[in-house]
Design a protein around this motif. Sequence first.
Motif, PDB file in Angstrom:
ATOM      1  N   ALA A  96       0.871  -1.183   0.000  1.00  0.00           N
ATOM      2  CA  ALA A  96       0.000   0.000   0.000  1.00  0.00           C
ATOM      3  C   ALA A  96       0.898   1.219   0.000  1.00  0.00           C
ATOM      4  N   SER A  97       0.556   2.212  -0.792  1.00  0.00           N
ATOM      5  CA  SER A  97       1.391   3.429  -0.804  1.00  0.00           C
ATOM      6  C   SER A  97       1.269   4.170   0.527  1.00  0.00           C
ATOM      7  N   GLY A  98       0.148   3.952   1.216  1.00  0.00           N
ATOM      8  CA  GLY A  98      -0.111   4.715   2.442  1.00  0.00           C
ATOM      9  C   GLY A  98      -0.904   5.978   2.163  1.00  0.00           C
ATOM     10  N   GLY A  99      -1.006   6.364   0.881  1.00  0.00           N
ATOM     11  CA  GLY A  99      -1.830   7.517   0.510  1.00  0.00           C
ATOM     12  C   GLY A  99      -1.262   8.833   1.013  1.00  0.00           C
ATOM     13  N   PRO A 100      -2.045   9.907   0.888  1.00  0.00           N
ATOM     14  CA  PRO A 100      -1.550  11.246   1.257  1.00  0.00           C
ATOM     15  C   PRO A 100      -1.378  11.435   2.758  1.00  0.00           C
ATOM     16  N   PHE A 101      -1.949  10.578   3.577  1.00  0.00           N
ATOM     17  CA  PHE A 101      -1.933  10.800   5.035  1.00  0.00           C
ATOM     18  C   PHE A 101      -1.041   9.810   5.780  1.00  0.00           C
ATOM     19  N   ARG A 102      -0.161   9.143   5.050  1.00  0.00           N
ATOM     20  CA  ARG A 102       0.765   8.203   5.684  1.00  0.00           C
ATOM     21  C   ARG A 102       1.570   8.918   6.771  1.00  0.00           C
ATOM     22  N   SER A 117      -5.738  11.506  15.466  1.00  0.00           N
ATOM     23  CA  SER A 117      -6.230  12.858  15.804  1.00  0.00           C
ATOM     24  C   SER A 117      -5.828  13.886  14.741  1.00  0.00           C
ATOM     25  N   GLN A 118      -4.731  13.619  14.021  1.00  0.00           N
ATOM     26  CA  GLN A 118      -4.326  14.543  12.945  1.00  0.00           C
ATOM     27  C   GLN A 118      -5.195  14.389  11.695  1.00  0.00           C
ATOM     28  N   LEU A 119      -6.049  13.381  11.701  1.00  0.00           N
ATOM     29  CA  LEU A 119      -6.896  13.144  10.523  1.00  0.00           C
ATOM     30  C   LEU A 119      -8.308  13.695  10.698  1.00  0.00           C
ATOM     31  N   GLU A 120      -8.556  14.310  11.869  1.00  0.00           N
ATOM     32  CA  GLU A 120      -9.919  14.722  12.179  1.00  0.00           C
ATOM     33  C   GLU A 120     -10.467  15.793  11.227  1.00  0.00           C
ATOM     34  N   HIS A 121      -9.631  16.727  10.842  1.00  0.00           N
ATOM     35  CA  HIS A 121     -10.144  17.869  10.068  1.00  0.00           C
ATOM     36  C   HIS A 121      -9.538  17.974   8.670  1.00  0.00           C
ATOM     37  N   VAL A 122      -9.152  16.843   8.071  1.00  0.00           N
ATOM     38  CA  VAL A 122      -8.529  16.942   6.749  1.00  0.00           C
ATOM     39  C   VAL A 122      -9.566  17.369   5.702  1.00  0.00           C
ATOM     40  N   SER A 123      -9.076  18.107   4.696  1.00  0.00           N
ATOM     41  CA  SER A 123      -9.990  18.632   3.678  1.00  0.00           C
ATOM     42  C   SER A 123     -10.128  17.655   2.519  1.00  0.00           C
ATOM     43  N   ILE A 124     -11.118  17.930   1.679  1.00  0.00           N
ATOM     44  CA  ILE A 124     -11.341  17.108   0.488  1.00  0.00           C
ATOM     45  C   ILE A 124     -10.127  17.178  -0.441  1.00  0.00           C
ATOM     46  N   ASP A 125      -9.586  18.392  -0.628  1.00  0.00           N
ATOM     47  CA  ASP A 125      -8.438  18.552  -1.528  1.00  0.00           C
ATOM     48  C   ASP A 125      -7.216  17.791  -1.037  1.00  0.00           C
ATOM     49  N   GLU A 126      -6.987  17.819   0.292  1.00  0.00           N
ATOM     50  CA  GLU A 126      -5.857  17.055   0.833  1.00  0.00           C
ATOM     51  C   GLU A 126      -6.040  15.570   0.561  1.00  0.00           C
ATOM     52  N   SER A 166     -20.672  16.334   3.576  1.00  0.00           N
ATOM     53  CA  SER A 166     -21.633  15.994   4.628  1.00  0.00           C
ATOM     54  C   SER A 166     -21.141  14.875   5.557  1.00  0.00           C
ATOM     55  N   LEU A 167     -19.888  14.462   5.398  1.00  0.00           N
ATOM     56  CA  LEU A 167     -19.311  13.448   6.288  1.00  0.00           C
ATOM     57  C   LEU A 167     -17.837  13.805   6.488  1.00  0.00           C
ATOM     58  N   ALA A 168     -17.355  13.713   7.744  1.00  0.00           N
ATOM     59  CA  ALA A 168     -15.943  13.986   8.006  1.00  0.00           C
ATOM     60  C   ALA A 168     -15.111  12.767   7.609  1.00  0.00           C
ATOM     61  N   PHE A 169     -13.828  12.998   7.408  1.00  0.00           N
ATOM     62  CA  PHE A 169     -12.938  11.946   6.917  1.00  0.00           C
ATOM     63  C   PHE A 169     -12.987  10.691   7.790  1.00  0.00           C
TER      64      PHE A 169
END
Length: 379
Positions: free
Chosen positions: A170-176, A181-190, A335-338
């Motif tokens: 798995a690449s781990g994606g943009p949030f590897r 807790s650091q993933l709570e408010h990530v944006s759609i663009d991120e 309408s849904l958080a990450f």
Amino acid sequence: MKRLALFGSTGSIGTSCLDVVAAHSERLTPRVLTAHRRVNELNAQCLRFQPPLAVVADPEADLSGWTATSTEVWKGPSALIRAATLPDVDVVVAGLVGAAGLPPTLAAVRAGKRVAIANKETLVVAGPLVMAEAQASGAKLLPIDSEHNAVFQALAAGRREDVKQIILTASGGPFRGRTRSQLEHVSIDEALAHPTWRMGPKITIDSATMMNKALEVIEARWLFDLRADQISVVVHPQSIIHSLVEFTDGSVVAQLSPPDMRLPIQHALSWPERWSGISPVMNWREAAQLTLEPPDFEAFPALELGFEVARRGGTCGAVLNAANEVAVDRFLNGSLAFLEIADACRSILQAHDFDPNPTLETLLGQDRWAREEMRRWKA
Ligand code: MG
């Protein structure tokens, strides 16, 4: 000459597949191109590749601007199924996104076609049914998903009974590397900014949550007839090692190449031959670093859902997949958080009416139920 029906020709897999077709026009010819509703792009592809038939899946699509007059056009979901079973089609490339890919892919399998399968949802939703139909009809399933294509290639190094486990990378994606807790408010663009792969929005969000890897665990469980405990996931951010197979003697065989979907697509079309390709190749004169790290199940709880579904089977795959498709839509429309994507999928999975041996009708019913539940979840 292999005659192709390319399902989802205007999408990411479809356009890559047409690159391969254009590079091997003496071996591959498109018989059918299909799109959901991107009529203009499909029209342009038909002008260029001159297939005798095109299908637009959306019955509401407007065909008034169609200019590719040497291509006949059919419309609607049942036309997709008819196109998948045409006698002059040798290979069906299932490049559709989501559970919508199931009916035409299943029809192609029943018709005994070679099916180059990029639509992982077909196996996630209905793995046991699809594999049983393939066994009955003699259809050959060739995986295009890069990890499964890598496993398919590596499996050729030994006997099936000597396989200990497979390891999906798995690449781990943009949030590897991020904590929960650091993933709570990530944006759609991120979430849409994938570091190594250029793909459509659905699979890109699935990569950010690692739901994509969860679905791939389920896909591998059915495609290669493995137990869930014979499948591992390792994070490999460079996306060079596409997956590995470990044999009973401890030998591990891997497939490596720069990340480019045109290679696994071409492999599925050329197999058992190998053709010189159009994808970039490794430069062995250049220093490279290949790193491997364990996945973070706490920050990416979707991954555990994949193993749970691979263990339980039955209706679980249909429910998880449908719930996730709607959750991704809801995340993309704000309408849904990450973090709620995996949370909501888990609660809907737990609440569903589990059936260990479902029919196709049961699976489609569970799919509709899970979509409705996800639309209502905290709405
Ligand atoms: Mg993949």
